[in-house]
Write an enzyme that holds these catalytic residues in place. Structure first.
Site, PDB file in Angstrom:
ATOM      1  N   ASP A 329       0.849  -1.176   0.000  1.00 23.74           N
ATOM      2  CA  ASP A 329       0.000   0.000   0.000  1.00 23.74           C
ATOM      3  C   ASP A 329       0.894   1.239   0.000  1.00 23.74           C
ATOM      4  OD1 ASP A 329      -2.556   1.346   0.285  1.00 23.74           O
ATOM      5  OD2 ASP A 329      -1.914   1.841   2.308  1.00 23.74           O
ATOM      6  N   ASP A 617      -2.056  -0.632   5.883  1.00 21.95           N
ATOM      7  CA  ASP A 617      -2.356  -0.071   7.203  1.00 21.95           C
ATOM      8  C   ASP A 617      -3.833   0.236   7.401  1.00 21.95           C
ATOM      9  OD1 ASP A 617      -2.588   2.004   5.432  1.00 21.95           O
ATOM     10  OD2 ASP A 617      -1.350   3.417   6.555  1.00 21.95           O
ATOM     11  N   ASP A 621      -7.261  -2.688   3.566  1.00 26.03           N
ATOM     12  CA  ASP A 621      -6.185  -3.632   3.259  1.00 26.03           C
ATOM     13  C   ASP A 621      -6.397  -4.999   3.904  1.00 26.03           C
ATOM     14  OD1 ASP A 621      -4.634  -1.771   1.801  1.00 26.03           O
ATOM     15  OD2 ASP A 621      -3.924  -0.892   3.667  1.00 26.03           O
TER      16      ASP A 621
END
Length: 884
Positions: A329, A617, A621
């Site tokens: 990410d 985070d 996700d």
């Protein structure tokens, strides 16, 4: 009921569908709907009792093999060994229960994120209720600082900005508006008339109608994806299962063959041949392997914890070492998750903000500070990330921010709104006049500018100057920078009516700033190291394509101009799974993606046989973290949901820590491989010795001999191999991938020839002791031969432990005595082996005799020959590998 998404529907249609209006529900109607829809809360993850978890641990195939070994040991009268094996099994089960209990926190953490209270319009009055009491059709009020309590379709909004990074991955708050959005599927970040549960209001206010609650919300949908996701089997677990099955089949076949041949020969009774077959099974089973694997992994987790990588599930340590893909990410992982001023347009020149010092009398600095709603708190800055970045930049420049705000308080303002894209504030000056400070979008601001300031001089804004400013704005935008322009004017009095028309005109252009959520400084090097280790880094983000591409280029994930390597969520939706599976290797950057996209990306790589690590985070996700072979959460910025769904958490949110963890993972696998090579070659030597002795009709080693050798040599020396230092150049090798196993890389052939060598040397010593006996008595000669075979088989394994320090490298290259724990373990094991022969009283218990110096010399020479022969074989192996 309309099948259209709520963001595509008009407000009258939504009011009709939900049987409500702008005045909200009656309390009685809300109570009925609460019965119908249930509380506005996420499902708790179904939990199992500790006993159920404990029993489940015994379904593992290798554990079943161990239990069989314990029964065999008990059957042969070796109760101590049976107890030790059972103790290992129970400890493994207890540890597994602990890990599983921790993992159950993923879904439950989502509930903790929910807003505790909500301001709702009921019976025509605003009132505060518990957020779990909200129902579809309720009208909810939002203000800056609120957590959105349910999925809302906005009815009205005033300068509303909502931070949705936990859902979308986009670091900048989104400006919302209540108008209906055009037809067509849109990702969450582009649904501007919606506010989603658990996102944060950073600016403005709004009213919205509840269109979904609980598990029907976007966050609830993600929770459902986490709940439904299958647990992936790590390469380590797959390898251990495969190894356990193979050993079991092999053991049963060998034992059956020996038993059958022995009975056909008629040399032994049924019970004796049964005991012989059992001895073979005991010799073949590596009883200590699960314990050694667990201990090696546990020690690896301790080393990783010291380097800020916290492992939640033990197999994750080893999985990292086989990782082919790291799908990361962007926001907060590759970048710092805070807007930072990077470029300035000062005196009509584009300069680097980090190396340029703004003068104290600069109007640009003053407008940045004054036209700003940031609150300076004792523990930092609070407010919109774009505005806090402006204040932080001036604080970093040692500009007297507090002093300026005190000297020039705000006396009036025209707040920001998304239509005109401007914000203006009014401040008194020392001479009685007033400073009007304006900031906003460059193209909108320039419409109201008539002059430009250059080096303190004010001159008319020409077409050339305007075009130059717009050109620089375009240049910064192509670099994915968020650009704000600043202007001012000085007036003698404040207009009677303060609005855009009376205040925002005849402005003087002061400059522009370009901001970005910058990459972490250490990540570029970490990306380069990952690539050199044969690992492919991917960026997966909810941000726009241009922003994602710019950051990816800066980090070295893709090269300049490599546009084909970037794909958006909308483009991904247009592909079938088969089409995407064929093209997945073309893409390194995924922009504007939704949670299901991330899972799809992970699955596509896994279908290619790749081991995928996913970092993240946000709440969005979590499904991908769970679907990946190893999910890596962020310790500082990560939500509890993402941490709960992950296998490992980075305590410092540092992408570079992943590279350290990969190195540790490779080291752990290599050391487990060394231990397996050592154990299985030793066990093969034992099996071969017993098998040949049986076939030749010799007196064979008793179960007590085999069990004692296994207890002595299969514990401390094997564990010590698990803490061997990292071999050089371990990060220069390509990932071994999903299809590799413990027997890859020459380990299987080494096990075979080294096991044959151990068995052959032991049988040679036995034959030599019978052929050239020290005693004339046949019974004593046989007793000596058996004792020398016992001593040789045990000692040769201790010498062979040195060989196992590296699969192919020379013992003298990897270091003979670098591992202190290893040195002590060999010494202790040797003492435990020797006392059974040299200590009076133990001879009878172990059915052995005393050996003289000549006999010990033969045993020692035979054991030492193992090292010499293996070193010679390794030498030719290395020569062959270099030529290949």
């Amino acid at each position: 009921m309309s099948t259209k998404p709520k963001y595509q529907q008009s407000l009258p249609a939504i009011y009709q569908e939900l049987e409500t209006d702008e005045h909200g529900l009656q309390q009685s109607a809300a109570a009925q709907r609460l019965e119908q829809y249930g509380p506005n809360a996420l499902n708790q993850q179904k939990t199992t009792s500790l006993l159920q978890k404990f029993i489940a641990q015994f379904k593992d195939f290798m554990i079943i093999v161990l239990l069989v070994a314990a029964l065999i040991a008990a059957f042969t009268g070796e109760a101590v060994d049976a107890v030790i094996i059972l103790l290992v099994v129970v400890l493994n089960a207890i540890f597994g229960v602990f890990q599983e209990s921790k993992a159950e926190e993923a879904i439950n953490a989502l509930k903790e994120m929910s807003a505790p209270d909500a301001t709702v319009l009921r019976d025509g009055q605003l009132q505060t209720v518990k957020s779990d009491a909200l129902v579809p059709g309720d009208i909810v009020s939002l203000e800056a600082g609120d957590i959105v309590p349910a999925d809302l379709r906005l009815i009205e909004s005033a300068s509303l900005k909502v931070e949705e990074s936990a859902l979308t991955g986009e670091s900048v708050p989104v400006e919302k508006q209540a108008e209906m959005v055009a037809d067509g599927e849109l990702p969450i970040g582009d649904r501007l008339n919606m506010a989603y549960m658990n996102s944060n209001v950073t600016y403005g206010r709004a009213m919205g109608i509840v269109v979904a609650t609980g598990m029907q919300t976007e966050v609830g949908r993600i929770a459902g994806m986490i709940e439904a996701a299958d647990e992936t089997t790590t390469p380590l677990q797959a390898n251990l299962t495969q190894l356990g099955k193979s050993l079991t089949i092999l053991i049963l076949v060998i034992a059956a063959v020996v038993f059958g041949i022995g009975m056909l020969r008629g040399q032994e009774s049924l019970i004796n041949m049964l005991l012989t077959a059992i001895s073979l099974a005991v010799a073949a089973i590596p009883e200590g392997l699960p314990a050694i694997v667990t201990i090696t992994l546990a020690l690896g987790t301790q080393r990783m914890a010291k380097r800020h990588a916290l492992v939640r599930k033990l197999p994750a340590v080893e999985t990292l070492g086989s990782t082919d893909i790291i799908a990361s990410d962007k926001t907060g992982t590759l970048t710092q998750n805070k807007m930072t001023v990077e470029k300035l347009v000062l005196n009509q020149e584009l300069v680097d903000a980090r190396t340029t010092e703004l003068p104290l009398d600069s109007h640009l600095a003053q407008v940045m500070i004054l036209s700003n709603d940031t609150k300076i708190m004792s523990d930092g800055l609070a407010g919109d990330p774009t505005e806090t970045a402006l204040i932080q930049y001036n604080l970093d420049q040692n500009y007297p921010v507090d002093q300026l705000l005190e000297q020039r308080p705000r006396v009036n303002e025209v707040p920001f709104d998304s239509e005109r894209k401007l914000m203006s504030t009014v401040h008194p000056l020392e001479d009685g006049r007033f400073l009007v400070a304006v900031k906003g979008a460059p193209d909108e601001l320039l419409k109201r500018v008539t002059q430009v300031e250059t080096n303190g001089e004010v001159e008319p804004l020409t077409k050339t100057s305007r075009d130059q400013i717009l050109s620089v704005n375009h240049e910064l935008a192509t670099q994915a920078l968020r650009v704000l322009a600043f202007a001012y004017k000085i007036v003698t009095s404040v207009p009677a009516t303060v609005n855009s028309d009376t205040l925002e005109n005849d402005l003087i252009f002061a400059g522009m700033v370009g901001m970005i959520d910058p990459e972490r400084p250490e990540v570029e090097q970490a990306v380069a190291e990952a690539k050199s280790a044969g690992i492919r880094p991917l960026m997966i983000t909810g941000d726009h394509r241009d922003t994602a591409e710019a950051i990816a280029v800066r980090l070295g994930i893709i090269d300049e101009g490599e546009d084909d390597a970037v794909i958006t969520g909308a483009e991904l939706d247009a592909m079938s799974d088969d089409e995407f599976g064929k093209k997945v290797g073309d893409y390194s950057v995924y922009a504007r993606v939704a949670p299901e996209h991330k899972v799809r990306i992970v699955n596509a790589w896994q279908k290619r046989g790749k081991v995928v690590a996913m970092t993240g985070d946000g709440v969005n996700d979590a499904p991908a973290l769970k679907a990946a072979d190893i999910g890596i959460g962020m310790g500082i910025t990560g939500t509890e949901v993402s941490k709960g769904a992950s296998d490992m958490v980075l305590a410092d949110d540092n992408f570079a820590t992943i590279v350290v963890a990969v190195e540790e993972g490779r080291k752990v696998f290599a050391n487990i491989q060394k231990a397996i090579q050592y154990l299985l070659s030793a066990n093969l030597g034992e099996v071969l010795t017993l098998f040949v002795m049986t076939m030749l009709g010799w007196q064979i080693l008793a179960p007590v001999h085999i069990l004692w050798i296994n207890l002595v040599t299969d514990t401390l020396p094997a564990i010590a191999l698990g803490v061997e230092p990292t071999e050089k150049n371990i990060m220069q090798h390509k990932p071994r991938g999903r299809n590799s196993n413990f027997f890859s890389g020459g380990v299987f052939s080494s096990i075979i020839y080294q096991g044959l060598l151990e068995g052959g040397i032991t049988l040679f010593v036995y034959w030599m002791a019978l052929t050239y006996p020290v005693h004339a008595s046949a019974s004593l000669a046989h007793a000596d031969a058996l004792t020398m075979a016992f001593a040789t088989l045990g000692l040769i394994q201790l010498f062979h432990a040195f060989n196992s320090k590296s699969i192919h490298e020379s013992l003298f290259t990897v270091g003979l005595f670098r591992n202190k724990f290893f040195n002590w373990s060999i010494l202790i094991a040797f003492v435990m082996l020797a006392i059974t022969i040299v200590v009076p009283g133990l001879n009878g218990l172990f059915h052995v005799t005393h050996l003289d110096a000549y006999q010990w010399g033969i045993v020692a020479a035979a054991a030492l020959s193992m090292v010499i022969i293996v070193e010679i074989v390794k030498f030719f192996q290395r020569r062959h590998m270099r030529r290949a």
